[in-house]
Every structure is written in structure tokens, then in C-alpha cells.
Write an enzyme that holds these catalytic residues in place. Sequence first.
Site, short mmCIF file in Angstrom:
data_model
loop_
_atom_site.label_atom_id
_atom_site.label_comp_id
_atom_site.label_asym_id
_atom_site.label_seq_id
_atom_site.Cartn_x
_atom_site.Cartn_y
_atom_site.Cartn_z
N ARG A 180 0.84 -1.21 0.00
CA ARG A 180 0.00 0.00 0.00
C ARG A 180 0.87 1.25 0.00
NH1 ARG A 180 -4.70 0.09 4.24
NH2 ARG A 180 -5.35 1.81 2.89
N CYS A 236 -0.82 6.41 8.90
CA CYS A 236 -1.19 5.14 8.25
C CYS A 236 -2.21 5.50 7.19
CB CYS A 236 -1.71 4.14 9.27
SG CYS A 236 -3.09 4.73 10.27
#
Length: 280
Positions: A180, A236
Site C-alpha cells: 500500500r 497510516c
Amino acid sequence: MSVVVSTEWLNDRLKNHPENTVVVDTRFDLMDPDAGRKIYLNGHIPQAVYLDLNKDLSEKPQKHGGSHPLPDMEMFAAKVGNIGIDHDTTVVVYDQRNDMFAARLWWLLQYMGHEDVHLLDGGFEQWEKEGYSVTTEVPALKAKDFKPVFRENDVADIEEVQEKLQHHKATLIDSRSKARYLGETEPLYNRAGHIPGAKNFFWKNVLDEEGKWKEVSELERNFSSLSKDDEIIVSCGSGVSACPNVLALKSAGFRNVKLYPGSFSDWISYEENEVETKDE
């Protein structure tokens, strides 16, 4: 004592000091938001109360602020008091295993000035595995008066992140998986990659091969490329999986650690913000 506690420790605590202990179940599934509450009702640790990531531990998403913005903190403080927590209460938080949702509640309570809050190592799965009792009874808790003392230096907003990255005043880390971070896959958002300048430290690397929390020496090795003299801003996707890294950094002796609650989902809500897909 350590932030992370064992099932044996919690079982002993519930037997000998139940009147001053609150256990919180934070199990959750990002792909099925009702799953956590359902499994709580099907069986949980005795005396545990349930708090929901979407309904309790974050605010509804808006245009900016990310997909799990911090809850209204005054309302959240009242909710914390209503489930029986004040600053003299020992709080133990658990997840299904050592997942990110328990760490989110740990961070919120720390942010409001509550020190005596711990994570159950191995979570509900470890509790069950070791044969401790499980119940479907929802506890009746006595409300207490929780007065928050906010640690404003524990949090960074997008303006602070932009300013400190531009002037190299802090190190930004991204807690998501490498795939990611590099933009190779993105299951949740319409843009892939990471905030330019962010370094990748996957949050699951604070756990050992058995999924237990690593010892302090191992956590220090995990973050050995970072300087304890620097300010570390942790991000995040939406400020949830960053929280295990915040806990791990502090356990490893880093003192100047902030959470960017909006994280990547907030960053990309501003179209003018660039994203990066190379390792940094």
C-alpha cells in the site's frame, strides 16, 4: 509496569481487583462494521464492555480529516466516564489478536491523560486458547467522572505535517503494508501511494512470528534507523494502524512521538497534495 499485559495477569486482576478494573473489547472488521459488536455479544471476557471503532473511537468521515477522524473528545471523555473509568481505574483493552483497534483506544486514553491503560497480549484469541472463562453477560458498570487532561503535543494536523516535512523538522512514518505504501494496491481509497517523504514501518513488524508483542530490545532494532532525538510523526491510512507503532516507539524509548490522525486518507482529500510511489 508494561503497557502490554498477559492473560494470566488480567485473570488475576479480575479476581482480586474487579472493583477498580475496566476491560474493553474493541474487536472490529473494517470490511464488516457490525461484526465486532456481534462477536462481542456471542462471547467476551467477563466484565468487558464494547467500544466500536466507527461509533465510539472515531467521528463520522467528512470532506477533510480522514476516514476515521478523532471523536469529539469531550463527548468521548463523558463516554469513558460512563463505562466506569476515571484516572484511578486500571483499564485493559483487547482485540481479537494483537490488532490495531485496541491500540487506537490505548492512544485515545493516553491522549486524554490516562496512564493506567494496558493491552492484552494475544487478545481474545489468546484468552480463549488458555481456557479462561468467556461470557455473554453485558456488565452493569458504575459511572465515574473522567476529567480529560489533553496532551496536545501528542497529535499533529495536516498543516503541521506539511510545515515540518517542508522544513525537515520531523520524520514522518507510514504504518501501512509495503504494497500500500508503494501504491501497488489500495483497497480503501481512490488514490494510491504515500505522503511524499514518509518512511515505511509496517505496524505488524512490532509483533513476533507468533503474533505477540516484541520485547523492547527487538522494538529498538525495528526502529534503529530512526533517531530518538528527532520528532516522529506516525501515520497510516486513517490513524488506526498507526497506533501500534506509536506504542512501540514509546516502548523503545522514543519520547517525541505524535499521531497524525487523518493520515493518508486526509492527505489525499486535498487534490493539490501530491503522492509518492517510490521507497524513501
